[in-house]
Design an enzyme around this catalytic site. Structure first.
Site, PDB file in Angstrom:
ATOM      1  N   GLU A  42       0.866  -1.201   0.000  1.00 58.58           N
ATOM      2  CA  GLU A  42       0.000   0.000   0.000  1.00 58.58           C
ATOM      3  C   GLU A  42       0.902   1.251   0.000  1.00 58.58           C
ATOM      4  OE1 GLU A  42      -1.589   0.772   3.928  1.00 58.58           O
ATOM      5  OE2 GLU A  42      -3.345   1.819   3.122  1.00 58.58           O
ATOM      6  N   LYS A 122      -9.320   2.418  -1.961  1.00 60.06           N
ATOM      7  CA  LYS A 122      -9.560   1.846  -0.626  1.00 60.06           C
ATOM      8  C   LYS A 122     -10.894   2.309  -0.025  1.00 60.06           C
ATOM      9  CE  LYS A 122      -7.077   1.430   3.832  1.00 60.06           C
ATOM     10  NZ  LYS A 122      -5.799   1.796   4.491  1.00 60.06           N
ATOM     11  N   CYS A 167      -4.975  -2.831   2.807  1.00 61.42           N
ATOM     12  CA  CYS A 167      -4.681  -2.776   4.240  1.00 61.42           C
ATOM     13  C   CYS A 167      -5.892  -3.017   5.141  1.00 61.42           C
ATOM     14  CB  CYS A 167      -3.980  -1.464   4.589  1.00 61.42           C
ATOM     15  SG  CYS A 167      -3.225  -1.568   6.229  1.00 61.42           S
TER      16      CYS A 167
END
Ligand code: CDV
Length: 305
Positions: A42, A122, A167
């Site tokens: 990430e 995300k 993540c």
């Protein structure tokens, strides 16, 4: 063969060219180990700046990429094409369209010809938006990023179906399930996870266990390979977990990094292994009972699965 390219800390002052140089070195190692695709963490191009507060818009924008590839990331695409290697890259995206500026925590899939074939922004942004000066470090993702607006997508790639999460998404079963429902066979996940949780230090001793627990269960319950890739080590005073790993659809961890720095691991990811679970234990069409999930929702008022 899939490679995970863990990255050690990136100094706040380390510019993109030096980072891209490190990434190219990792890419060559992956190729030498026989990989067809290499996965980076990430926000792989910079230090993880959401750990610091600033109100300076220009300073914030400097951590983001306006173009992908841009002049500083083009060498990564060129080298991948030269080596005939696909890659997964996490980066911070500044999208300026219709006069509006938006910032996302983004990842992409790039094929061996250097073409971007998939993009994800995300969705589960952890942390907070307000300045917490008393904290040893912060997680200001809610300040610096918007919630992703592309959903959890899946794309044909490397002989199968590939999806991405980023993540904190890995802690939520629905991230994997939405991909599993689209037939994802490989799920790429980069992460930046501090060892210390300022709000709940009692969780600290379990950081690595929780990292593996959520990715192993996500892999098993959705018959997919999961490639978890860390930015690791002590970065600008924040210690981050390592343990990048490749997890089989059996839930087994088949390769794992052993350092806190730049390191490549590979695994032969047999997609038929996922098929055998998808057609038996986790045959969604035969065995899922979604009508019952909705009955529970109606009775309890809980959020629908
Ligand atoms: N980058 C992240 O999403 N990190 C979170 C931390 C802040 C808890 C994680 O879930 O690993």
């Amino acid at each position: 063969m899939i490679a995970a390219a863990q990255m050690g800390p990136i100094a706040r002052t380390q510019g993109r060219p030096a980072v891209v140089h490190r990434m190219i070195d990792l890419m060559r190692q992956a190729k030498a180990l026989g990989a067809q695709v290499v996965a980076y963490p990430e926000a792989a191009l910079t230090a993880f700046f959401p750990h610091w507060f600033t109100e300076d818009e220009d300073e914030v924008d400097a951590w983001f990429e306006r173009d992908m590839p841009g002049p500083q990331t083009q060498p990564l695409f060129d080298e991948a094409r030269r080596l005939g290697l696909g890659f997964h890259l996490g980066y911070c995206e500044l999208d300026v369209s219709a006069g509006q500026k938006r910032r996302f925590n983004t990842s992409i899939l790039v094929d061996a010809s250097g073409r971007i074939i998939g993009k994800y922004r995300k969705i589960h942004l952890p942390g907070h938006a307000e300045h917490r000066a008393e904290s040893p470090f912060q997680n200001l993702e809610k300040r610096y990023f918007e919630v992703g607006d592309l959903g959890f997508g899946a794309w044909q790639a490397w002989g199968g179906v590939a999806g991405m999460i980023i993540c904190n998404d890995r802690r939520w079963p629905e991230s994997y399930r939405v991909l599993g429902l689209q037939g994802a066979e490989m799920i790429f996940c980069g992460y930046n996870t501090p060892v210390h949780h300022p709000g709940a230090p009692e969780h600290d001793r379990l950081g690595q266990f929780h990292n593996e627990l959520c990715m192993q269960s996500g892999a098993y319950q959705n018959s997919a390979w999961v490639i978890g890739v860390a930015k690791a080590g002590l970065e600008e005073g924040v210690d981050m977990i390592a343990g990048s790993c490749i997890i089989a659809p059996t839930g087994e961890l088949v390769a794992r990094c052993s350092s806190n720095g730049d390191e490549v691991i590979v695994a032969r990811c047999d997609l038929d292994l996922g098929r055998s679970y998808r057609e038996t234990t986790f045959n969604f069409a035969r065995h899922r009972r979604t009508e019952h999930y909705h009955m529970i929702v109606e009775r309890t008022g809980a959020t629908p699965p």
